[in-house]
Design a protein around this motif. Sequence first.
Motif, short mmCIF file in Angstrom:
data_model
loop_
_atom_site.label_atom_id
_atom_site.label_comp_id
_atom_site.label_asym_id
_atom_site.label_seq_id
_atom_site.Cartn_x
_atom_site.Cartn_y
_atom_site.Cartn_z
N MET A 1 -0.20 5.61 10.46
CA MET A 1 0.47 5.59 9.19
C MET A 1 -0.51 5.17 8.10
O MET A 1 -0.49 5.73 7.01
CB MET A 1 1.66 4.64 9.23
CG MET A 1 2.40 4.57 7.94
SD MET A 1 3.98 3.73 7.93
CE MET A 1 3.66 2.23 8.74
N ASP A 2 -1.37 4.20 8.41
CA ASP A 2 -2.34 3.75 7.41
C ASP A 2 -3.26 4.89 6.98
O ASP A 2 -3.58 5.02 5.80
CB ASP A 2 -3.16 2.58 7.95
CG ASP A 2 -2.38 1.27 7.96
OD1 ASP A 2 -1.32 1.20 7.31
OD2 ASP A 2 -2.84 0.33 8.62
N ARG A 3 -3.70 5.72 7.94
CA ARG A 3 -4.58 6.84 7.58
C ARG A 3 -3.88 7.83 6.67
O ARG A 3 -4.48 8.34 5.73
CB ARG A 3 -5.10 7.53 8.83
CG ARG A 3 -6.26 6.80 9.46
CD ARG A 3 -6.91 7.62 10.51
NE ARG A 3 -6.10 7.50 11.72
CZ ARG A 3 -6.19 8.29 12.75
NH1 ARG A 3 -7.02 9.30 12.75
NH2 ARG A 3 -5.43 8.11 13.81
N VAL A 4 -2.61 8.12 6.96
CA VAL A 4 -1.86 9.05 6.12
C VAL A 4 -1.75 8.51 4.70
O VAL A 4 -2.02 9.21 3.73
CB VAL A 4 -0.44 9.30 6.70
CG1 VAL A 4 0.43 10.05 5.72
CG2 VAL A 4 -0.52 10.05 8.01
N LEU A 5 -1.37 7.26 4.58
CA LEU A 5 -1.19 6.67 3.26
C LEU A 5 -2.51 6.48 2.53
O LEU A 5 -2.59 6.72 1.33
CB LEU A 5 -0.45 5.34 3.39
CG LEU A 5 0.99 5.44 3.89
CD1 LEU A 5 1.58 4.05 4.11
CD2 LEU A 5 1.85 6.24 2.93
N ASP A 6 -3.55 6.07 3.24
CA ASP A 6 -4.84 5.85 2.60
C ASP A 6 -5.47 7.18 2.16
O ASP A 6 -6.18 7.24 1.17
CB ASP A 6 -5.78 5.09 3.52
CG ASP A 6 -6.79 4.26 2.75
OD1 ASP A 6 -6.40 3.68 1.71
OD2 ASP A 6 -7.96 4.18 3.18
N THR A 7 -5.17 8.25 2.91
CA THR A 7 -5.65 9.57 2.51
C THR A 7 -4.95 10.02 1.23
O THR A 7 -5.57 10.59 0.33
CB THR A 7 -5.39 10.60 3.63
OG1 THR A 7 -6.10 10.18 4.80
CG2 THR A 7 -5.85 11.98 3.24
N ALA A 8 -3.66 9.74 1.14
CA ALA A 8 -2.88 10.13 -0.04
C ALA A 8 -3.24 9.29 -1.26
O ALA A 8 -3.45 9.82 -2.34
CB ALA A 8 -1.39 10.00 0.26
N VAL A 9 -3.29 7.98 -1.08
CA VAL A 9 -3.60 7.05 -2.17
C VAL A 9 -4.52 5.97 -1.62
O VAL A 9 -4.07 5.08 -0.89
CB VAL A 9 -2.30 6.40 -2.74
CG1 VAL A 9 -2.65 5.42 -3.85
CG2 VAL A 9 -1.32 7.45 -3.20
N PRO A 10 -5.81 6.04 -1.94
CA PRO A 10 -6.73 5.03 -1.42
C PRO A 10 -6.27 3.61 -1.77
O PRO A 10 -5.86 3.33 -2.89
CB PRO A 10 -8.05 5.37 -2.11
CG PRO A 10 -7.95 6.83 -2.41
CD PRO A 10 -6.48 7.06 -2.73
N GLY A 11 -6.29 2.75 -0.76
CA GLY A 11 -5.87 1.37 -0.95
C GLY A 11 -4.43 1.09 -0.57
O GLY A 11 -4.03 -0.05 -0.40
N LEU A 12 -3.64 2.15 -0.40
CA LEU A 12 -2.23 1.98 -0.07
C LEU A 12 -2.04 1.41 1.33
O LEU A 12 -1.03 0.76 1.61
CB LEU A 12 -1.48 3.30 -0.20
CG LEU A 12 0.04 3.26 -0.21
CD1 LEU A 12 0.56 2.32 -1.30
CD2 LEU A 12 0.60 4.64 -0.41
N ALA A 13 -3.02 1.58 2.18
CA ALA A 13 -2.92 1.05 3.55
C ALA A 13 -2.90 -0.47 3.57
O ALA A 13 -2.52 -1.08 4.56
CB ALA A 13 -4.08 1.57 4.39
N HIS A 14 -3.28 -1.10 2.48
CA HIS A 14 -3.30 -2.56 2.41
C HIS A 14 -1.99 -3.15 1.89
O HIS A 14 -1.87 -4.36 1.76
CB HIS A 14 -4.47 -3.04 1.53
CG HIS A 14 -5.80 -2.59 2.04
ND1 HIS A 14 -6.33 -3.06 3.22
CD2 HIS A 14 -6.69 -1.70 1.56
CE1 HIS A 14 -7.50 -2.49 3.43
NE2 HIS A 14 -7.74 -1.65 2.44
N ALA A 15 -1.03 -2.30 1.63
CA ALA A 15 0.28 -2.77 1.13
C ALA A 15 1.08 -3.39 2.27
O ALA A 15 0.71 -3.30 3.44
CB ALA A 15 1.04 -1.59 0.53
N THR A 16 2.19 -4.01 1.93
CA THR A 16 3.07 -4.59 2.95
C THR A 16 3.72 -3.46 3.75
O THR A 16 3.79 -2.32 3.29
CB THR A 16 4.18 -5.44 2.30
OG1 THR A 16 5.02 -4.57 1.51
CG2 THR A 16 3.61 -6.55 1.44
N MET A 17 4.21 -3.80 4.93
CA MET A 17 4.85 -2.78 5.77
C MET A 17 6.09 -2.20 5.09
O MET A 17 6.35 -1.01 5.18
CB MET A 17 5.21 -3.37 7.13
CG MET A 17 5.74 -2.32 8.09
SD MET A 17 4.64 -0.90 8.32
CE MET A 17 3.52 -1.55 9.53
#
Length: 78
Positions: A1-17
Amino acid sequence: MDRVLDTAVPGLAHATMRAKMLCLRCYTPGETARRTRTVWSHLCLGCHYHQYEIGPTYEQVRAWRAEVGELVQTLDVP
């Protein structure tokens, strides 16, 4: 999930679950986001049950594990 989100918006993988679950539906098909949210909810409840509650059964854990495996393949980003 982190890769999908970080690919879409860099840095989004660091957000809360919780934030990740809300954002996931914008970057994946609705059914995938729903399945991800559902299995995450089941896993959380299964891991945080109290002594006076009945824990998850072996079959439930196996089903959740299989669902996670399918979602990992679905969300795989090259």
